[in-house]
Design a protein around this motif. Structure first.
Motif, short mmCIF file in Angstrom:
data_model
loop_
_atom_site.label_atom_id
_atom_site.label_comp_id
_atom_site.label_asym_id
_atom_site.label_seq_id
_atom_site.Cartn_x
_atom_site.Cartn_y
_atom_site.Cartn_z
N ARG A 1 0.71 -1.30 0.04
CA ARG A 1 -0.06 0.02 -0.02
C ARG A 1 0.88 1.36 0.04
O ARG A 1 0.56 2.28 -0.79
CB ARG A 1 -0.96 -0.07 1.08
N SER A 2 1.97 1.29 0.70
CA SER A 2 2.93 2.58 0.65
C SER A 2 3.66 2.57 -0.51
O SER A 2 3.65 3.73 -1.06
CB SER A 2 3.94 2.22 1.98
N LEU A 3 4.07 1.59 -1.10
CA LEU A 3 4.50 1.50 -2.29
C LEU A 3 3.59 2.02 -3.41
O LEU A 3 4.00 3.10 -4.40
CB LEU A 3 5.24 0.23 -2.94
N SER A 4 2.46 1.55 -3.39
CA SER A 4 1.54 2.18 -4.54
C SER A 4 1.38 3.66 -4.06
O SER A 4 1.10 4.25 -5.12
CB SER A 4 0.04 1.39 -4.22
N PHE A 5 1.21 4.11 -3.20
CA PHE A 5 0.96 5.30 -2.61
C PHE A 5 2.12 6.32 -3.14
O PHE A 5 1.85 7.22 -3.82
CB PHE A 5 0.76 5.67 -1.17
N MET A 6 3.22 5.80 -2.97
CA MET A 6 4.39 6.49 -3.71
C MET A 6 4.50 6.54 -5.20
O MET A 6 4.60 7.77 -5.73
CB MET A 6 5.78 5.84 -3.21
N GLN A 7 4.18 5.69 -5.81
CA GLN A 7 3.95 5.47 -7.21
C GLN A 7 3.03 6.45 -7.77
O GLN A 7 3.18 7.17 -8.80
CB GLN A 7 3.65 3.97 -7.71
N SER A 8 1.76 6.57 -7.11
CA SER A 8 0.71 7.65 -7.60
C SER A 8 1.28 9.03 -7.49
O SER A 8 0.61 9.73 -8.14
CB SER A 8 -0.56 7.11 -6.81
N GLY A 9 2.01 9.20 -6.46
CA GLY A 9 2.55 10.70 -6.41
C GLY A 9 3.99 10.86 -7.30
O GLY A 9 4.71 11.93 -7.04
N GLY A 10 4.02 9.73 -8.18
CA GLY A 10 5.66 10.20 -9.16
C GLY A 10 6.72 9.89 -8.67
O GLY A 10 7.65 10.16 -9.37
N THR A 11 6.87 8.74 -7.64
CA THR A 11 7.96 8.32 -7.40
C THR A 11 8.48 6.87 -8.11
O THR A 11 7.40 6.19 -8.16
CB THR A 11 7.98 7.78 -5.79
N ALA A 12 9.56 7.07 -8.90
CA ALA A 12 9.94 6.05 -9.56
C ALA A 12 10.40 4.94 -8.77
O ALA A 12 10.50 3.79 -9.46
CB ALA A 12 10.78 6.60 -10.70
N ALA A 13 11.47 5.14 -7.76
CA ALA A 13 12.13 4.18 -7.01
C ALA A 13 12.37 4.83 -5.51
O ALA A 13 12.42 6.03 -5.57
CB ALA A 13 13.42 4.05 -7.79
N CYS A 14 12.74 3.56 -4.86
CA CYS A 14 12.96 4.09 -3.63
C CYS A 14 14.22 3.37 -3.12
O CYS A 14 14.42 2.25 -3.65
CB CYS A 14 12.06 3.78 -2.53
N ILE A 15 15.25 3.69 -2.14
CA ILE A 15 16.14 3.03 -1.65
C ILE A 15 15.59 2.60 0.00
O ILE A 15 15.66 3.22 0.70
CB ILE A 15 17.56 3.74 -1.65
#
Length: 345
Positions: free
Chosen positions: A99-113
């Motif tokens: 759910r957190s990754l999906s939230f990040m993606q919907s806000g334009g985040t391509a990747a996380c470390i």
């Protein structure tokens, strides 16, 4: 058959985000042209974010632990976060992370470390959580060499928590990424962290001139997480001073403490520090991509087509004058009209 698409708007082009009206031409996941020409839209085309420091396992315990200090919240092995992670089932942890990754993606985040707790099992949980999403996780295992071997590298908790020499040697031999927390609560662990010759440092709230000189000499990038530092009561980093000595990227840190929103992190960092909005956008995009070794964070030819579009006529953004400042100081998830996260084969 080629997969081709065209995105129009006010494009923040190149590493310095030159604002031009025009079109971004994408073929097979790669930007093949950025063309300047008149367009009938106020939309802003922005390179996708790279969230350079996350702990998404904390998604099972959002806003837990009121009035606890840093050690009580997150210090291994028995901080509140670690206790809650042990109590949660594998399925619960994966679902919350997704759910957190999906939230990040919907806000334009391509990747996380991602600094991933739980050893090899934690690394596998992250792989399950990100499966089927377009966002990419550069996952750094923790706690054991075997976790590094299963991941993209190793994420150390801090030099005061262990020696980490064996883990650093194994990570280097594997040609993988090694990051470590340093200078979060005090400066006492910074020299120990630098002695490990890390690929990057996280936090660096409490620094002294000797530390900054060593960072500059070794060209070690730093990931700043100002909202997290404020919440845990350790202070906030001097981003301008860090930027005078090295490359600074931006991360949202523990989902337990803050939403993984790069919009919120950028606005906070920009208004907290004496750096330009343009530099903050660099922190949120290609500075993090450079640490992770990713070909994104820039809208230019031959870069991966990872970008997003802001509705320039939204109630929030209509009438903007400076697109870079609008992105950093004002934009939010509700303004995102399209997210394109493609990678060339």
């Amino acid at each position: 058959m080629s997969d081709r698409r065209v995105i129009e708007g006010r494009i923040l082009r190149g590493k310095d985000f030159e604002a031009i009206d025009g079109r971004v031409v994408v073929e097979d996941g790669r930007i093949v042209a950025v063309e300047r020409e008149p367009v009938d839209t106020d939309d802003i085309v922005v390179p996708a974010f790279v969230n350079a420091h996350t702990h998404t396992g904390d998604s099972i315990a959002k806003d837990a632990g009121e009035r606890l200090n840093l050690d009580e919240l997150v210090a291994p092995p028995d901080g509140l976060k670690h206790r809650l992670l042990r109590e949660a089932s594998h399925e619960e942890t994966v679902a919350a992370m997704e759910r957190s990754l999906s939230f990040m993606q919907s806000g334009g985040t391509a990747a996380c470390i991602e600094f991933r707790e739980g050893g090899v099992g934690g690394v596998r949980a992250m792989a399950e959580a990100v499966e089927g999403l377009d966002i990419e996780s550069v996952t750094l295992g923790r706690e054991e060499v075997e976790a590094m071997e299963a991941a993209d590298g190793f994420g150390a908790s801090g030099a005061r928590d262990g020696e980490f020499g064996r883990e650093r040697t194994a990570t280097r031999e594997a040609g993988k990424l090694f990051g470590i927390h340093a200078g979060e609560r005090d400066p006492d662990d910074i020299n120990g962290a630098l002695d490990l010759d890390p690929d990057f440092l996280v936090h660096m709230v409490h620094t002294e001139p000797i530390h900054l000189d060593r960072v500059a000499d070794r060209e070690v990038p730093v990931v700043a997480c100002p909202r997290s530092n404020l919440v845990t009561g350790v202070g906030t980093p001097d981003i301008a001073e860090l930027a005078d000595h090295t490359t600074v990227a931006l991360g949202t840190d523990n989902v337990m403490l803050n939403s993984p929103s790069m919009f919120r992190e950028m606005e906070f960092a920009a208004k907290l520090s004496d750096v330009s909005a343009r530099y903050v956008l660099k922190m949120a995009t290609h500075h993090g991509a450079d640490i992770a070794g990713l070909n994104c964070g820039v809208i230019a030819e031959d870069w991966d087509a990872r970008l997003f579009v802001l509705d320039g006529d939204s109630d929030n953004l209509t009438g903007y004058q400076n697109p870079v400042r609008a992105v950093v100081h004002r934009a939010g998830l509700a303004d995102v009209s399209e997210v394109v996260l493609q990678t060339a084969d």
